[in-house]
Design a protein around this motif. Structure first.
Motif, short mmCIF file in Angstrom:
data_model
loop_
_atom_site.label_atom_id
_atom_site.label_comp_id
_atom_site.label_asym_id
_atom_site.label_seq_id
_atom_site.Cartn_x
_atom_site.Cartn_y
_atom_site.Cartn_z
N MET A 130 0.85 -1.20 -0.06
CA MET A 130 -0.06 -0.02 0.11
C MET A 130 0.89 1.31 0.04
SD MET A 130 -2.92 -0.99 2.84
CE MET A 130 -3.67 -2.79 2.87
N ASN A 131 0.29 2.33 -0.52
CA ASN A 131 0.97 3.72 -0.56
C ASN A 131 0.99 4.04 0.89
OD1 ASN A 131 1.62 3.53 -3.28
ND2 ASN A 131 -0.34 4.26 -4.10
N LEU A 132 0.08 3.96 1.75
CA LEU A 132 -0.23 4.39 2.91
C LEU A 132 0.09 3.35 4.00
CD1 LEU A 132 -3.27 6.54 2.55
CD2 LEU A 132 -0.90 7.30 2.51
N ALA A 133 1.02 2.36 3.62
CA ALA A 133 1.50 1.30 4.46
C ALA A 133 1.63 1.48 6.02
CB ALA A 133 2.65 0.34 4.09
N LEU A 134 2.38 2.44 6.27
CA LEU A 134 2.97 3.25 7.81
C LEU A 134 1.69 3.33 8.34
CD1 LEU A 134 6.14 5.05 7.03
CD2 LEU A 134 5.83 2.73 7.97
N PHE A 135 0.65 4.24 7.73
CA PHE A 135 -0.46 4.88 8.08
C PHE A 135 -1.50 3.38 8.55
CE2 PHE A 135 -0.89 9.21 6.50
CZ PHE A 135 0.09 9.66 7.46
N TYR A 136 -1.67 2.57 7.62
CA TYR A 136 -2.32 1.10 7.81
C TYR A 136 -1.80 0.50 8.95
CZ TYR A 136 -3.80 -3.51 6.90
OH TYR A 136 -4.16 -4.85 7.07
N VAL A 178 6.48 6.01 18.34
CA VAL A 178 6.47 4.95 17.20
C VAL A 178 6.22 5.80 15.79
CG1 VAL A 178 5.66 3.08 15.87
CG2 VAL A 178 6.32 3.04 18.31
N ALA A 179 4.87 6.39 15.92
CA ALA A 179 4.45 7.01 14.70
C ALA A 179 5.39 8.30 14.28
CB ALA A 179 3.02 7.74 14.89
N LEU A 180 6.19 8.89 15.16
CA LEU A 180 7.05 10.16 14.97
C LEU A 180 8.22 9.44 14.30
CD1 LEU A 180 6.77 12.20 18.13
CD2 LEU A 180 6.05 12.55 16.00
N THR A 181 8.65 8.28 14.82
CA THR A 181 9.99 7.45 13.92
C THR A 181 9.47 7.14 12.53
OG1 THR A 181 9.30 5.41 14.89
CG2 THR A 181 10.81 6.78 16.18
N PHE A 182 8.31 6.87 12.44
CA PHE A 182 7.90 6.43 10.96
C PHE A 182 8.13 7.90 10.12
CE2 PHE A 182 4.53 2.93 12.21
CZ PHE A 182 5.85 1.98 12.46
N MET A 183 7.71 8.93 10.61
CA MET A 183 7.69 10.13 10.01
C MET A 183 9.22 10.51 9.70
SD MET A 183 4.69 12.55 12.02
CE MET A 183 5.24 13.97 10.76
N VAL A 184 10.13 10.33 10.50
CA VAL A 184 11.40 10.63 10.14
C VAL A 184 11.90 9.76 8.74
CG1 VAL A 184 13.77 10.24 10.97
CG2 VAL A 184 11.96 11.00 12.51
N VAL A 185 11.64 8.38 9.03
CA VAL A 185 11.94 7.64 7.70
C VAL A 185 11.29 8.11 6.55
CG1 VAL A 185 12.01 5.24 6.85
CG2 VAL A 185 12.66 5.76 9.17
N ALA A 189 12.73 9.01 2.83
CA ALA A 189 12.20 7.93 1.78
C ALA A 189 11.49 8.57 0.51
CB ALA A 189 11.70 6.70 2.28
N GLY A 190 10.44 9.43 1.06
CA GLY A 190 9.52 10.30 0.25
C GLY A 190 8.43 9.25 0.02
N THR A 191 7.97 8.38 0.85
CA THR A 191 6.99 7.44 0.71
C THR A 191 6.63 6.97 1.73
OG1 THR A 191 6.25 5.34 -0.48
CG2 THR A 191 8.58 5.40 -0.11
N LEU A 192 5.34 6.37 2.03
CA LEU A 192 4.86 5.57 3.19
C LEU A 192 4.62 4.26 3.18
CD1 LEU A 192 1.87 7.97 4.01
CD2 LEU A 192 4.25 8.01 5.34
N SER A 193 5.08 3.97 1.71
CA SER A 193 5.25 2.42 1.32
C SER A 193 6.50 1.27 2.05
CB SER A 193 5.03 2.20 -0.16
OG SER A 193 5.45 0.78 -0.63
N LEU A 194 6.19 0.52 2.71
CA LEU A 194 7.35 -0.08 3.26
C LEU A 194 8.24 -0.78 2.18
CD1 LEU A 194 5.58 -2.26 5.94
CD2 LEU A 194 6.91 -0.13 6.16
#
Length: 415
Positions: A130-136, A178-185, A189-194
């Protein structure tokens, strides 16, 4: 996964583009794959073997032998435990809410099972990239809170209710860092897809996001701390603190339902380490072979044998990286004492959350500077390599001196 489902539809003599039940078939194939992967591989193997490994690790740390009866080195003890719990009587308190009492463990399982959908286990092996994998991922893992809270309330026990409330406060709080560390990455990366995050890194250690910048290096340790707390692992296992809550939210559970909570906990150890490897350690990539991993398993309606081999190799690479993280998590349980509830919440809100917000701001600034001066990307990896080499040399020298002075020799013969 879609290509595989399309091949099955063609074997049924239908056209995937025009068949009216294509989407339903996609959902069925995905559900079957998730159930097969999670309930046949993740829970029995990874969760079960992790219980044996934790006993052996704790035994070595406490100068004991640990399990050594069932199978070689006691390896089959986790199977014996599973059979015992499966055959135990399933008791439900008379005053409990029977429907919600039964539902609680299933909700915990659903959250973990749903998270498997977006995890890139190997090249071309993501069920749904998914394009929003981190949010999911943040959304579905929160279902565990509901399961634990429902279990504690439905038990009609004050101990269980307190454990459930503790868990809700703890997991919801630690989801924020945890969500804040996701935002750092994601900013780098320029994407939320894993899958996209894995592709944005390289196979070599100096290309991983762990050493991308000082902010990413700190973000990894912030993620590791917050993920331990969100997964109810020591030293943050307050919801099931047996020394003060009589096991908390699962006090009234028995048999297989009781084991479901702990299978979910041990499976979560692997899931949180897979996410950590994907975000900070290059995922499944391997030097010299990462370009071959991009080939699809199915090409032109036929299986590509070499692509299947590379996919299997990439899976082994991911498991090797994840296994190191799993060992550290088990190691920490027998190293650090449990925090008090006020210390745990203070750590989150007074330290981890502010640090996470600062990391996001600094990462955004770093990426702007890096865009103007690309050569800066080698500065932090080089500095970190020098410092790490010096610390490793000092550690090995001191360890050698300790063995010399004590006359001991390292041995694994009792493992």
């Amino acid at each position: 996964m879609q290509a595989f489902a399309d091949k099955l539809i063609q074997l049924l003599e239908h056209d995937p583009a025009t068949w009216e039940y294509t989407q339903i078939f996609y959902a069925g194939v995905m559900l079957a794959f998730i159930c097969l992967l999670f309930f046949v591989l993740v829970l029995p193997l990874f969760a079960g073997i992790s219980t044996w490994l934790e006993r052996k690790v704790s035994a070595r740390m406490q100068s004991r032998i640990g399990p050594n009866r069932a199978g070689p080195h006691g390896f089959f003890v986790w199977i014996a435990d599973g059979v015992k719990l499966f055959l135990k009587e399933d008791l439900i308190p008379a005053e409990a809410d029977h429907l919600l009492f039964r539902l609680g463990p299933h909700l915990v399982m659903v959250g973990l099972c749903a998270s498997v959908v977006v995890l890139p286990f190997a090249a071309g092996s993501t069920i749904a990239d998914m394009n929003l994998a981190l949010f999911y991922l943040m959304a579905v893992t929160s279902i565990e809170v509901v399961g634990i809270l429902v279990s504690g309330w439905a038990s009609n026990s004050k101990w269980s209710l307190l454990g459930g409330f503790r868990s809700a406060a703890q997991i919801i709080s630690y989801e924020i860092p945890v969500a804040l560390t996701f935002m750092v990455v994601a900013l780098s990366a320029g994407t939320l897809s894993l899958g996209g995050i894995v592709a944005a890194q390289g196979p070599w250690p100096w290309e991983w996001y762990l050493v991308h910048s000082p902010m990413h290096f700190v973000a990894f340790f912030l993620y590791a701390t917050a993920a331990l707390a969100e997964g109810n692992r020591t030293p943050f296992d307050l919801p099931e603190a047996e020394s003060e809550l009589v096991s908390g939210f699962n006090t009234e559970y028995s048999g297989f339902r009781f084991s479901a909570f702990f299978m979910a906990e041990f499976a979560n150890i692997w899931i949180m380490n897979i996410v950590g490897v994907v975000l900070f350690f290059g995922g499944w990539q391997l030097p010299f072979l990462n370009d071959r991993f991009t080939a699809p398993i199915i090409a032109d309606g036929a299986f590509d044998g070499w692509a299947l081999v590379w996919t299997f190799v990439s899976l082994l690479v991911l498991l090797a990286k994840v296994s190191v993280g799993v060992f550290v998590v088990l190691w920490l349980r027998w190293t650090l004492p449990r925090l008090r509830i006020d210390q745990m919440m203070a750590l989150c809100w007074k330290y981890l959350v502010p640090v996470g917000i600062l990391l996001v701001i600094l990462t955004a600034a770093w990426e702007l500077v890096l865009y103007e001066v690309p050569s800066l990307k080698w500065m932090f990896p080089g500095l970190l390599t020098l410092v790490s080499a010096g610390l490793l040399f000092a550690f090995l020298r001191q360890t050698y001196r300790n063995f010399e002075l004590s006359g001991d020799t390292p041995s694994l013969e009792n493992f």
